[in-house]
Write a protein that holds these residues in place. Structure first.
Motif, short mmCIF file in Angstrom:
data_model
loop_
_atom_site.label_atom_id
_atom_site.label_comp_id
_atom_site.label_asym_id
_atom_site.label_seq_id
_atom_site.Cartn_x
_atom_site.Cartn_y
_atom_site.Cartn_z
N VAL A 130 -16.85 21.61 29.03
CA VAL A 130 -15.39 21.46 28.95
C VAL A 130 -14.83 21.16 30.34
O VAL A 130 -15.47 21.45 31.36
N SER A 131 -13.63 20.62 30.34
CA SER A 131 -12.93 20.44 31.61
C SER A 131 -12.15 21.71 31.92
O SER A 131 -12.04 22.60 31.07
N GLY A 132 -11.62 21.79 33.12
CA GLY A 132 -10.89 22.99 33.52
C GLY A 132 -9.66 23.25 32.65
O GLY A 132 -9.38 24.38 32.26
N VAL A 133 -8.97 22.17 32.31
CA VAL A 133 -7.76 22.33 31.49
C VAL A 133 -8.12 22.83 30.10
O VAL A 133 -7.50 23.77 29.56
N GLN A 134 -9.18 22.23 29.53
CA GLN A 134 -9.63 22.69 28.21
C GLN A 134 -10.04 24.15 28.25
O GLN A 134 -9.72 24.92 27.35
N LEU A 135 -10.74 24.52 29.34
CA LEU A 135 -11.21 25.90 29.44
C LEU A 135 -10.03 26.86 29.54
O LEU A 135 -10.02 27.89 28.86
N SER A 136 -9.03 26.50 30.35
CA SER A 136 -7.89 27.43 30.44
C SER A 136 -7.21 27.60 29.10
O SER A 136 -6.70 28.66 28.78
N LEU A 189 -13.94 24.83 18.83
CA LEU A 189 -13.96 23.37 18.91
C LEU A 189 -12.62 22.78 18.51
O LEU A 189 -12.15 21.81 19.10
N GLN A 190 -12.01 23.40 17.50
CA GLN A 190 -10.69 22.92 17.09
C GLN A 190 -9.68 23.09 18.23
O GLN A 190 -8.89 22.19 18.52
N ALA A 191 -9.74 24.26 18.87
CA ALA A 191 -8.82 24.52 19.98
C ALA A 191 -9.06 23.53 21.10
O ALA A 191 -8.12 23.08 21.78
N MET A 192 -10.33 23.18 21.29
CA MET A 192 -10.67 22.25 22.37
C MET A 192 -10.06 20.87 22.13
O MET A 192 -9.58 20.23 23.04
N GLU A 193 -10.12 20.44 20.86
CA GLU A 193 -9.54 19.13 20.56
C GLU A 193 -8.03 19.21 20.55
O GLU A 193 -7.36 18.18 20.49
#
Lengths: 130, 200
Positions: free
Chosen positions: A52-58, A124-128
């Motif tokens: 994940v990227s940093g933004v996705q992780l936060s 995964l849903q949250a990530m998208e």
């Protein structure tokens, strides 16, 4: 069937005694971390092997601060301790993933794969961002 | 954040503000002191092409007064740097010692040294060093602790370090932890040390 394949491939599953002691150490390690680090490990373990990227992780861990302070603080500590791997794709974009070579986190990833299907879908849903 | 740490953070911020204010006053006083007397000019060749105003200006810049002024200024900066390196606000000391005493007991030998260092002696040759950083400038995090153990010598120390969420740095277990992890991760470091040097 799918689970059996994982087990055959994984060298950590030697016998149940070893596994239990690893699980004990894993719980101990996870219990020693603070909320943010724990949330990061659980999120990354569930979505492994994706990064994940940093933004996705936060977003995944519900972090309210800036992702820059996440990189320089918590993530750099975890990288030093070889819990996560951070690859710099471009000057601003990082790919963060859990370190599957880590003797204990490998067990965590394995646990998440076997029993964490539903959580994985949620992450995964949250990530998208849906 | 712990109440003691909040207090320490307040004290630290106040201390810095006071230091900056005091520095401004002292700077003004030194400026007056060094320049109100006559100029002690270092002998230089006057530049033939420069207008006389420039030469006078250069005389001020190259005078002993300026040299002394900068000396005084760097001394101030040095003292400020030393002060902020050496001392930890006392509530933070209370917190750290309290947490460490909680794990290692009232009888454990904990030495608080200059430079915000604490050394916990586990037994004759094993210890854990705890260094507190009041504010991590890169991330803006408050009270980050650096843990470092005594040197370990065993065959699989790398594996043990990883299993306890630490890294092996020049033969010592080392890690950086935030203030809310201090208790449990110091405990883990002690366990790792015990695994490396089994007491038989």
């Amino acid at each position: 069937m799918h689970q059996h394949k994982q087990l055959d491939r994984d060298p950590t599953e030697m016998n149940s005694d070893d596994t239990l002691s690893s699980v004990y150490e894993l719980i101990q390690l996870v219990a020693s971390l603070n909320d943010t680090k724990r949330a990061i490990l659980f999120a990354l373990a569930h979505i492994y092997p994706r990064s994940v990227s940093g933004v996705q992780l936060s977003r995944l861990i519900g972090y309210s601060g800036k992702s820059r302070s996440l990189y320089r603080g918590v993530l750099s500590h975890m990288q030093e301790d070889k819990m996560i791997q951070v690859d710099q794709l471009t000057p601003k974009l990082y790919a963060i993933r859990i370190n599957n070579e880590h003797p204990l986190l490998r067990v965590l990833v394995e646990l998440c794969r076997q029993y964490g299907g539903e959580m994985r879908d949620i992450y995964l849903q949250a990530m998208e961002g849906r | 954040m712990d109440r003691l740490l909040l207090q320490a953070r307040g004290l630290y911020a106040d201390g810095r503000r006071t230091a900056v204010a005091a520095m401004a006053v002292v700077l003004a006083v030194t400026t007056v002191l060094f320049y109100s007397g006559g100029l002690q000019v270092i002998e230089t060749e006057p530049l033939p092409w420069a207008p006389p105003g420039w030469t006078q200006g250069l005389e001020v810049v190259t005078s002993f007064n300026t040299v002394l002024f900068f000396l005084a200024f760097s001394l101030m900066v040095f003292f400020y740097a030393f002060w902020s390196w050496a001392f930890l606000p006392s509530p933070a000391v209370l917190y750290t010692v309290g947490v460490l005493r909680g794990i290692f007991g009232e009888t454990a030998r904990i030495v608080h040294r200059m430079g915000r260092r604490f050394r916990v002696h586990l037994d004759a040759d094993r210890y854990v060093d705890v260094v507190c950083r009041v504010r991590d400038h890169a991330s803006g995090e408050w009270f980050v602790f650096e843990l470092r153990s005594s040197p370990v010598m065993c065959s699989h120390s790398q594996e043990i370090a990883m299993r306890h969420g630490m890294r092996l740095d020049r033969g010592c277990f080392a890690t950086r932890v935030s203030h809310d992890e201090l208790h449990h991760r110091t405990l883990l470091m002690t366990r790792a040390l015990a695994l490396c040097h089994p007491t038989t």
